[in-house]
Design a protein around this motif. Structure first.
Motif, mmCIF file in Angstrom:
data_model
loop_
_atom_site.group_PDB
_atom_site.id
_atom_site.type_symbol
_atom_site.label_atom_id
_atom_site.label_comp_id
_atom_site.label_asym_id
_atom_site.label_seq_id
_atom_site.Cartn_x
_atom_site.Cartn_y
_atom_site.Cartn_z
ATOM 1 N N LEU A 184 0.836 -1.212 0.000
ATOM 2 C CA LEU A 184 0.000 0.000 0.000
ATOM 3 C C LEU A 184 0.868 1.259 0.000
ATOM 4 O O LEU A 184 0.561 2.232 -0.697
ATOM 5 C CB LEU A 184 -0.951 0.001 1.195
ATOM 6 C CG LEU A 184 -2.139 -0.946 1.092
ATOM 7 C CD1 LEU A 184 -2.912 -0.991 2.407
ATOM 8 C CD2 LEU A 184 -3.054 -0.559 -0.062
ATOM 9 N N LYS A 185 1.967 1.236 0.742
ATOM 10 C CA LYS A 185 2.872 2.391 0.756
ATOM 11 C C LYS A 185 3.478 2.601 -0.632
ATOM 12 O O LYS A 185 3.538 3.727 -1.129
ATOM 13 C CB LYS A 185 3.969 2.183 1.800
ATOM 14 C CG LYS A 185 4.933 3.352 1.891
ATOM 15 C CD LYS A 185 5.986 3.130 2.960
ATOM 16 C CE LYS A 185 6.939 4.323 2.999
ATOM 17 N NZ LYS A 185 8.005 4.116 3.967
ATOM 18 N N GLN A 186 3.913 1.506 -1.273
ATOM 19 C CA GLN A 186 4.473 1.620 -2.627
ATOM 20 C C GLN A 186 3.436 2.204 -3.585
ATOM 21 O O GLN A 186 3.747 3.080 -4.393
ATOM 22 C CB GLN A 186 4.935 0.246 -3.130
ATOM 23 C CG GLN A 186 6.157 -0.291 -2.433
ATOM 24 C CD GLN A 186 6.495 -1.708 -2.871
ATOM 25 O OE1 GLN A 186 5.702 -2.415 -3.475
ATOM 26 N NE2 GLN A 186 7.714 -2.140 -2.553
ATOM 27 N N TYR A 187 2.214 1.717 -3.491
ATOM 28 C CA TYR A 187 1.129 2.189 -4.355
ATOM 29 C C TYR A 187 0.846 3.667 -4.111
ATOM 30 O O TYR A 187 0.698 4.446 -5.055
ATOM 31 C CB TYR A 187 -0.109 1.335 -4.097
ATOM 32 C CG TYR A 187 -1.345 1.763 -4.828
ATOM 33 C CD1 TYR A 187 -1.418 1.725 -6.212
ATOM 34 C CD2 TYR A 187 -2.469 2.177 -4.123
ATOM 35 C CE1 TYR A 187 -2.568 2.111 -6.885
ATOM 36 C CE2 TYR A 187 -3.634 2.548 -4.789
ATOM 37 C CZ TYR A 187 -3.670 2.521 -6.157
ATOM 38 O OH TYR A 187 -4.810 2.905 -6.819
ATOM 39 N N ARG A 188 0.793 4.069 -2.859
ATOM 40 C CA ARG A 188 0.493 5.463 -2.517
ATOM 41 C C ARG A 188 1.599 6.414 -2.954
ATOM 42 O O ARG A 188 1.336 7.588 -3.197
ATOM 43 C CB ARG A 188 0.276 5.590 -1.003
ATOM 44 C CG ARG A 188 -0.990 4.939 -0.529
ATOM 45 C CD ARG A 188 -1.091 4.931 0.971
ATOM 46 N NE ARG A 188 -2.334 4.312 1.406
ATOM 47 C CZ ARG A 188 -2.557 3.879 2.635
ATOM 48 N NH1 ARG A 188 -1.629 4.021 3.567
ATOM 49 N NH2 ARG A 188 -3.716 3.336 2.942
ATOM 50 N N GLN A 189 2.825 5.929 -3.035
ATOM 51 C CA GLN A 189 3.955 6.784 -3.388
ATOM 52 C C GLN A 189 4.313 6.699 -4.873
ATOM 53 O O GLN A 189 5.445 6.996 -5.254
ATOM 54 C CB GLN A 189 5.167 6.417 -2.520
ATOM 55 C CG GLN A 189 4.944 6.759 -1.065
ATOM 56 C CD GLN A 189 6.127 6.405 -0.183
ATOM 57 O OE1 GLN A 189 6.994 5.622 -0.541
ATOM 58 N NE2 GLN A 189 6.157 6.995 1.002
ATOM 59 N N THR A 190 3.334 6.329 -5.683
ATOM 60 C CA THR A 190 3.535 6.208 -7.126
ATOM 61 C C THR A 190 2.441 7.001 -7.844
ATOM 62 O O THR A 190 1.266 6.834 -7.537
ATOM 63 C CB THR A 190 3.461 4.721 -7.549
ATOM 64 O OG1 THR A 190 4.439 3.986 -6.792
ATOM 65 C CG2 THR A 190 3.730 4.544 -9.021
ATOM 66 N N PRO A 191 2.814 7.871 -8.788
ATOM 67 C CA PRO A 191 1.783 8.592 -9.547
ATOM 68 C C PRO A 191 0.871 7.617 -10.292
ATOM 69 O O PRO A 191 1.222 6.451 -10.489
ATOM 70 C CB PRO A 191 2.586 9.421 -10.558
ATOM 71 C CG PRO A 191 3.968 9.447 -10.064
ATOM 72 C CD PRO A 191 4.162 8.215 -9.244
ATOM 73 N N GLN A 192 -0.244 8.112 -10.719
ATOM 74 C CA GLN A 192 -1.232 7.260 -11.384
ATOM 75 C C GLN A 192 -0.909 7.108 -12.864
ATOM 76 O O GLN A 192 -1.580 7.652 -13.730
ATOM 77 C CB GLN A 192 -2.624 7.782 -11.120
ATOM 78 C CG GLN A 192 -2.954 7.626 -9.653
ATOM 79 C CD GLN A 192 -4.220 8.312 -9.248
ATOM 80 O OE1 GLN A 192 -4.474 9.429 -9.646
ATOM 81 N NE2 GLN A 192 -5.014 7.637 -8.445
ATOM 82 N N LEU A 193 0.123 6.354 -13.102
ATOM 83 C CA LEU A 193 0.537 5.943 -14.437
ATOM 84 C C LEU A 193 0.745 4.443 -14.382
ATOM 85 O O LEU A 193 1.304 3.964 -13.403
ATOM 86 C CB LEU A 193 1.845 6.608 -14.853
ATOM 87 C CG LEU A 193 1.759 8.024 -15.375
ATOM 88 C CD1 LEU A 193 3.150 8.592 -15.556
ATOM 89 C CD2 LEU A 193 0.995 8.085 -16.683
ATOM 90 N N PRO A 194 0.321 3.746 -15.367
ATOM 91 C CA PRO A 194 -0.327 4.201 -16.575
ATOM 92 C C PRO A 194 -1.760 4.642 -16.305
ATOM 93 O O PRO A 194 -2.277 4.467 -15.199
ATOM 94 C CB PRO A 194 -0.311 2.968 -17.476
ATOM 95 C CG PRO A 194 -0.416 1.838 -16.511
ATOM 96 C CD PRO A 194 0.393 2.282 -15.308
ATOM 97 N N LEU A 195 -2.372 5.172 -17.337
ATOM 98 C CA LEU A 195 -3.779 5.526 -17.274
ATOM 99 C C LEU A 195 -4.584 4.236 -17.370
ATOM 100 O O LEU A 195 -4.599 3.586 -18.405
ATOM 101 C CB LEU A 195 -4.147 6.453 -18.432
ATOM 102 C CG LEU A 195 -5.634 6.737 -18.606
ATOM 103 C CD1 LEU A 195 -6.176 7.471 -17.388
ATOM 104 C CD2 LEU A 195 -5.884 7.542 -19.866
ATOM 105 N N PHE A 196 -5.190 3.833 -16.260
ATOM 106 C CA PHE A 196 -6.053 2.656 -16.276
ATOM 107 C C PHE A 196 -7.473 3.130 -16.570
ATOM 108 O O PHE A 196 -8.046 3.891 -15.796
ATOM 109 C CB PHE A 196 -6.001 1.919 -14.937
ATOM 110 C CG PHE A 196 -4.722 1.166 -14.714
ATOM 111 C CD1 PHE A 196 -4.400 0.071 -15.502
ATOM 112 C CD2 PHE A 196 -3.843 1.539 -13.710
ATOM 113 C CE1 PHE A 196 -3.228 -0.639 -15.295
ATOM 114 C CE2 PHE A 196 -2.673 0.841 -13.494
ATOM 115 C CZ PHE A 196 -2.362 -0.251 -14.293
#
Length: 189
Positions: A98-110
């Motif tokens: 969850l931390k990795q996910y939260r610290q990553t911009p929303q790319l690619p465009l899903f």
């Protein structure tokens, strides 16, 4: 792995255009901004849910929660359940992912829902969209297909036989930073 964001290759990283001029978290101007639709947990316990453009420093350090986390967290839980870990390891890995996910911009465009592949108990790195038909064929014929988990490809994903996807960004490529296994997702409108 990316130098700016661990789970987005630098060549695949997209800076927002000039429509957004300041970070929605720290209000900095003159910095690169990245897509991040979500909410910021404020110190007083309230939530700022008007977050769309965020600088790299804030994505990495501030208590942000992507708007798609409620659904993607179930993908993480399903992945961890399949790993058959101990309850303690499960909880630790859940928090790490969850931390990795939260610290990553929303790319690619899903286009449908957040669905970044998981492998070796880590997020995979988004490496980009196919640049051309040849690369699209290579990715979809050689990488492992992911749809909330490793999944079997539909016969209609034979893009040589059935034609190309509608959009250039329907196919996204990923690789595991631990084992180098390559994945792809296919989300269409």
């Amino acid at each position: 792995m990316g130098q700016i964001f661990e789970f987005i290759a630098d060549a695949a990283l997209e800076v927002l255009d000039d429509y957004y001029t300041e970070c929605h978290v720290c209000n900095s101007t003159g910095v690169d901004l990245y897509t991040y639709q979500g909410k910021l947990m404020l110190e007083d316990g309230t939530v700022d849910d008007d977050i769309y453009a965020v600088c790299a420093d804030c994505i990495k350090t501030q208590p942000l929660i992507p708007s798609g986390e409620w659904a993607y967290s179930q993908t993480i839980r399903d992945y961890l359940t399949a790993q058959q870990t101990t309850p303690q390891a499960y909880d630790a890995l859940l928090q790490k992912l969850l931390k990795q996910y939260r610290q990553t911009p929303q790319l690619p465009l899903f286009l449908q829902y957040d669905d970044r592949p998981l492998c070796c108990n880590t997020l995979t790195e988004f490496t980009g969209y196919p640049a051309d038909e040849k690369e699209l064929f290579h990715i979809t014929e050689n990488n492992t297909y992911w749809e909330k988990q490793v999944a079997e490809k539909s016969e209609y994903m034979d893009f040589r036989k059935y034609g190309l996807p509608e959009g250039e960004r329907d196919i996204a490529a990923f690789r595991c930073p631990a084992c180098n296994k390559a994945y792809f997702t296919f989300q269409f409108t």
